[in-house]
Design a protein around this motif. Structure first.
Motif, short mmCIF file in Angstrom:
data_model
loop_
_atom_site.label_atom_id
_atom_site.label_comp_id
_atom_site.label_asym_id
_atom_site.label_seq_id
_atom_site.Cartn_x
_atom_site.Cartn_y
_atom_site.Cartn_z
N TRP A 158 38.50 34.48 29.22
CA TRP A 158 37.17 34.67 29.81
C TRP A 158 37.24 34.76 31.33
N LEU A 159 38.25 34.20 31.92
CA LEU A 159 38.48 34.38 33.36
C LEU A 159 38.71 35.86 33.67
N LEU A 160 39.56 36.50 32.87
CA LEU A 160 39.83 37.93 33.07
C LEU A 160 38.57 38.75 32.81
N HIS A 161 37.83 38.35 31.78
CA HIS A 161 36.60 39.07 31.43
C HIS A 161 35.59 39.01 32.59
N ALA A 162 35.46 37.86 33.24
CA ALA A 162 34.51 37.72 34.34
C ALA A 162 34.88 38.62 35.52
N HIS A 163 36.16 38.75 35.80
CA HIS A 163 36.57 39.62 36.91
C HIS A 163 36.18 41.08 36.64
N CYS A 164 36.07 41.44 35.37
CA CYS A 164 35.75 42.84 35.02
C CYS A 164 34.27 43.07 34.78
N TRP A 165 33.56 42.09 34.20
CA TRP A 165 32.22 42.33 33.67
C TRP A 165 31.13 41.41 34.20
N ASP A 166 31.41 40.55 35.14
CA ASP A 166 30.41 39.55 35.55
C ASP A 166 29.12 40.21 36.03
N THR A 167 28.01 39.48 35.86
CA THR A 167 26.72 39.99 36.31
C THR A 167 26.64 40.01 37.84
N ALA A 168 25.62 40.70 38.34
CA ALA A 168 25.46 40.86 39.78
C ALA A 168 24.55 39.76 40.35
N ALA A 169 23.92 40.07 41.49
CA ALA A 169 22.91 39.22 42.13
C ALA A 169 23.53 38.04 42.86
N ILE A 170 22.76 36.98 43.01
CA ILE A 170 23.13 35.86 43.88
C ILE A 170 24.23 35.01 43.24
#
Length: 569
Positions: A158-170
């Protein structure tokens, strides 16, 4: 505690069908024995491939210098002794950078990352399908009050997933972040894959998948400094990372693949069950100064415009539409960018390369190519995830060759399905008008065309697998198209019959819409019947007039058996 290079953390599926967690070293050095990654959801596949496996492969072995070199490696289907030596030497050299909880340089993280208040967030922040903060998915069994924990192995994924797909904003700011305001950073874009409609070619083994995702003849000199030092490197060769982030252009393919879109620190805890991750710190990461371009972004289709708006590039990434099967987007997947095509969709760099390899004979006509498609749909200000798209479709390699019979047949088949769906929607609209009701709006309710398209999904996949196997035989391809039309004809009348049977008696007398126009059930059926004959001309020619409603289901031949059985997961 967990070193990704040598400890078992990555779920794979062996050629035997057995599933097991393995290390990066095992996955790569035995890639010919691995069928594929056994990770979920589908958005995890490109995250693992791009952030770890492919950049290690390319950094250790280099990219093929020519089509000939690529085809020789592909035909060998296994790493030779020299390549195994290079892979092991590379992983030995950078082994310390793959330590997930290193005190100095944890993999894809920042050691000591902390907010000014020392606050940490639940590790579920990394998982789009779990409620956290503003992201509250429907029908999830979890709330933010639940204690969500992960094993180190799952946390790495999930660390790798966040680097690719994390949401935007604050995002929360690190205590040393000089660009933060009131402990927050604003204007964060989504992870780089969140801006794309991912297209990822897959082979029969992980070895083949890695080669299919290796661009040929990449110009390394263009990404070297004056002293000849390679500037384009994966993120672990650039570390250790700090909380400082910047907006900068990518230095090349490896930098793009391992882009650190967030600054993250996993917080491990000792529990009775062993080490677990329950908390995480997620802060702003690097931002790409330029929009993706085909030269450095190989995993998306594109929309091409010869005369773009001022400030826009001619090529923009094309995103998938959630809720649609991947085959409905084959016009974009097969967009080869010929001059006569003008504005419109263009396929990915890698699929274009697959087509070139087929046209030069470096790939066999019946090769078992599969294309993975995935993407996320973001909601308000891209701060929440609203939907996900993910699919795998069999694709004949010959369909990626311009002017090939197979390509024309695939595009014809997908176009026919869409046209029949529109004809069914028109039938529904006319029947509703005949009883004094308005047609179903395109963005509300479920129209019959969508129901029909769902029913043709499995036949379409069988057709694609059959074309993939028999691409060299035009007669078999044509026979497959004839069988396909018979199936469409029958399924179309199944849906149309339901609509006609449920029409109210008043539709037979009809309703006058104007002085010259009256909507009647008989007219609606006649218009639909004629449209179906025009769309499915093979089936219409093969059927006697008395069978043109599809009522005689025995006249419809069985779907052609391609001998491959069900599609592998």
């Amino acid at each position: 505690m967990v070193n990704l290079a040598d400890d078992a953390w990555l779920p794979v599926r062996w050629n035997s069908g057995r599933r097991e967690r393995v290390s990066v070293r095992t996955a790569l050095t035995r890639s010919e024995d691995v069928q594929g990654l056994a990770v979920e959801p589908l958005t995890m596949v490109p995250a693992v491939l791009r952030q770890v496996l492919l950049p290690v492969w390319l950094s250790a072995l280099g990219q093929p210098a020519s089509d000939k070199e690529w085809s020789e490696q592909f035909a060998r289907a296994v790493l030779d002794t020299q390549q195994l030596r290079k892979l092991n030497a590379y992983l030995d050299q950078w082994r310390s950078s793959f330590d997930l909880f290193s005190r100095e340089r944890p993999f894809a993280q920042v050691a000591g990352l902390a907010t000014a208040s020392g606050e940490t967030k639940p590790v579920s922040l990394l998982v789009p399908s779990v409620a956290t903060g503003n992201n509250v998915p429907m029908f999830t069994p979890f709330t933010e009050a639940h204690t969500y924990e992960m094993t180190p192995e799952d946390a790495a994924l999930w660390l790798l997933h966040a680097h690719c797909w994390d949401t935007a904003a604050i995002k929360s700011a690190d205590k040393h972040d000089r660009q933060a305001k009131n402990g927050k950073t604003t204007g964060n874009p989504t992870g780089p894959l969140g801006q794309l409609g991912v297209l990822l070619p897959e082979g029969r083994t992980l070895y083949e998948t890695l080669l299919l995702n290796s661009p040929v003849s990449w110009d390394a000199d263009a990404h070297s400094d004056a002293a000849g030092s390679r500037q384009d490197r994966p993120q672990w060769e650039r570390g250790p990372h700090t909380s400082a982030w910047s907006k900068r252009p990518t230095t090349g393919l490896l930098d793009t693949l391992t882009w650190q879109a967030r600054r993250i620190r996993l917080v491990p805890e000792d529990t009775d069950e062993g080490v677990r991750v329950r908390r995480v710190v997620v802060c702003a990461g690097d931002r790409m100064a330029e929009r993706p371009v085909p030269a450095t972004e190989p995993h998306t289709a594109w929309n091409y415009s010869a005369k773009p708006k001022k400030g826009d590039p001619p090529m923009k990434p094309r995103r998938h539409r959630p809720g649609e099967h991947a085959w409905r987007g084959l016009a974009a997947v097969l967009g080869l960018g010929r001059e006569e095509d003008g504005d419109g969709p263009r396929t990915s760099t890698l699929l274009e390369q697959v087509g070139a390899m087929r046209s030069t004979g470096h790939l066999p006509e019946d090769y078992g190519l599969q294309v993975l498609t995935c993407g996320l749909e973001y909601g308000n200000m891209s701060a929440v995830v609203e939907d996900a798209a993910g699919d795998r479709i069999p694709l004949p390699t010959t369909a990626l060759v311009a002017d090939s019979r197979t390509r024309a047949s695939v595009l014809e088949a997908t176009g026919q399905a869409e046209e029949v769906a529109r004809a069914l929607n028109a039938l529904s609209a006319d029947l509703r008008r005949a009883q004094g009701a308005a047609p179903i709006p395109w963005d509300k309710g479920q129209r019959p065309g969508l129901t029909f398209l769902l029913s043709v999904d499995l036949p379409m996949r069988r057709l694609l697998r059959g074309m993939r196997k028999d691409a060299a035989d035009p007669e078999r391809v044509e026979a497959g198209m004839a069988a396909w039309e018979e199936i469409l004809f029958r399924l179309a009348w199944d849906t149309a019959g339901t609509l006609l049977a449920s029409a109210s008696p008043s539709t037979f007398a009809g309703r006058k819409a104007s002085a010259t126009k009256t909507y009647r059930a008989a007219d609606a059926e006649r218009i639909f019947r004629n449209a179906l004959k025009d769309i499915l001309w093979r089936a219409a020619e093969a059927r006697p007039p008395e069978q043109d409603t599809g009522a005689d289901t025995d006249a419809c031949p069985d779907e052609p058996d391609d001998g491959e059985g069900e599609e592998r997961p």
